[in-house]
Design a protein around this motif. Sequence first.
Motif: not given
Length: 108
Positions: A26-33, A68-75
């Motif tokens: 959910l944190r990654h999905e929020a970051a992607a949004r 965006a999700l892949e980018y967020a997951e890589g942070l």
Amino acid sequence: MPDRAMRDPALETLADIANDNLAEQLRHEAAARILVAARRVRAMVGTHPGEHLVDTLTSGWDPRSVTALEYAEGLPVRVLDGFLGAAPRWARLMRELLDSPEPGAAAA
């Protein structure tokens, strides 16, 4: 059953909950949004004074190479935490910027 599990989002979510991975997802999905919204807002307002962490991270994301999700997951976790923590302030600043009258516009 394996085919059904692969197709049913509810079963995928159930597996995430069972493995205690839901909160991180959910944190990654929020970051992607936030990334997607920030890119769209930047297209509306252009550059603005006082670059913000959200702007900095968004400018580092190339949507042609990763989602965006892949980018967020890589942070890194610390960066993700900072990004999510900074987003509400950034959003308030952007709302103020978008709501402010254009320079030189006549008052009604």
